[in-house]
Design a protein around this motif. Sequence first.
Motif, mmCIF file in Angstrom:
data_model
loop_
_atom_site.group_PDB
_atom_site.id
_atom_site.type_symbol
_atom_site.label_atom_id
_atom_site.label_comp_id
_atom_site.label_asym_id
_atom_site.label_seq_id
_atom_site.Cartn_x
_atom_site.Cartn_y
_atom_site.Cartn_z
ATOM 1 N N THR A 44 0.834 -1.200 0.000
ATOM 2 C CA THR A 44 0.000 0.000 0.000
ATOM 3 C C THR A 44 0.869 1.250 0.000
ATOM 4 O OG1 THR A 44 -1.750 -1.158 1.193
ATOM 5 C CG2 THR A 44 -1.803 1.242 1.246
ATOM 6 N N ASP A 45 1.946 1.225 0.766
ATOM 7 C CA ASP A 45 2.865 2.356 0.826
ATOM 8 C C ASP A 45 3.458 2.626 -0.551
ATOM 9 O OD1 ASP A 45 4.644 4.301 2.108
ATOM 10 O OD2 ASP A 45 6.209 2.831 1.727
ATOM 11 N N ASP A 97 0.844 4.006 -3.033
ATOM 12 C CA ASP A 97 0.559 5.418 -2.774
ATOM 13 C C ASP A 97 1.660 6.313 -3.316
ATOM 14 O OD1 ASP A 97 -1.787 4.731 -1.528
ATOM 15 O OD2 ASP A 97 -1.017 4.957 0.517
ATOM 16 N N ARG A 147 1.328 6.602 -7.095
ATOM 17 C CA ARG A 147 0.219 7.470 -7.496
ATOM 18 C C ARG A 147 0.542 8.947 -7.241
ATOM 19 N NH1 ARG A 147 -2.999 3.005 -5.177
ATOM 20 N NH2 ARG A 147 -4.108 2.009 -6.910
#
Length: 266
Positions: free
Chosen positions: A182-183, A186, A189
């Motif tokens: 997830t890190d 992110d 993005r």
Amino acid sequence: MRLLVRADDAGLCDAVNRAIAEVVTGGIAGNVSVMAPTPTFDQAAAMLLALGADRTHVTAGLHVTLSSEWQSPRWGPILPATDVPSLLDASGCFFPSPADLRATGRFDLDEAEAEVAAQLGKARTTGLEIRYLDEHMGVGRVLPGLGERLRDLARREALVYAPDLARLPPLTSASAGPGPDTDLADRIRAAEDGTYLMVTHPGIDTPELRAIRGVGYPDVGAVAAERDGDRRALLSPDVRKACQDRGVTLISYTDLDAVEVPAPPS
């Protein structure tokens, strides 16, 4: 956005070799740095060659290795010890770090260059097409004069010298802990347009990898936790989705002559 993802230390051990095979077949890594003196180098080379048609998107490079930082496994040179005595500690292995080698005051530049050439020759004899050269533990930066020798060697052998491209902004790899995928997703993005470098060290959290300790990693399991985090991030569907949403082009070192690399600071 263009992203060069490199997986380092192929040949370190079985858990690392299998992880690298995973991240180049099912993940976003496309550049693999192999360590010719390490115990499972032959396994790593065979696994990369066995990818067959899938290997077309994998760019192999030589990870110049003149240090042996772990308590176990340890390794020494490709050349006979009598040819490179200045590179070896009392056990006949490389010193734990390039800084340790430099501190001896007896480092011989010709011996180092000869050993690197032998490592390149060994990698090529497996059938791997080596396309770039990079440095384990920044050895070319730490040992006086070696960086220039390595750059010249790369030029003679028609290889990309990866340290010359280190000015690319880093997209740092995932670290151990909850949610590394997830890190990374992110950060992909949120990144601005441009060309980024991400150096990773994938591994599988196995008893073999948990037992490895050494420079910077005194605790049992620390190496395995960090490297398994990299593996999971590179395989993450969320990371792949972030790349798709962001329009990321995954590139190799051989693509870098076609992209703009920032000039060094004046």
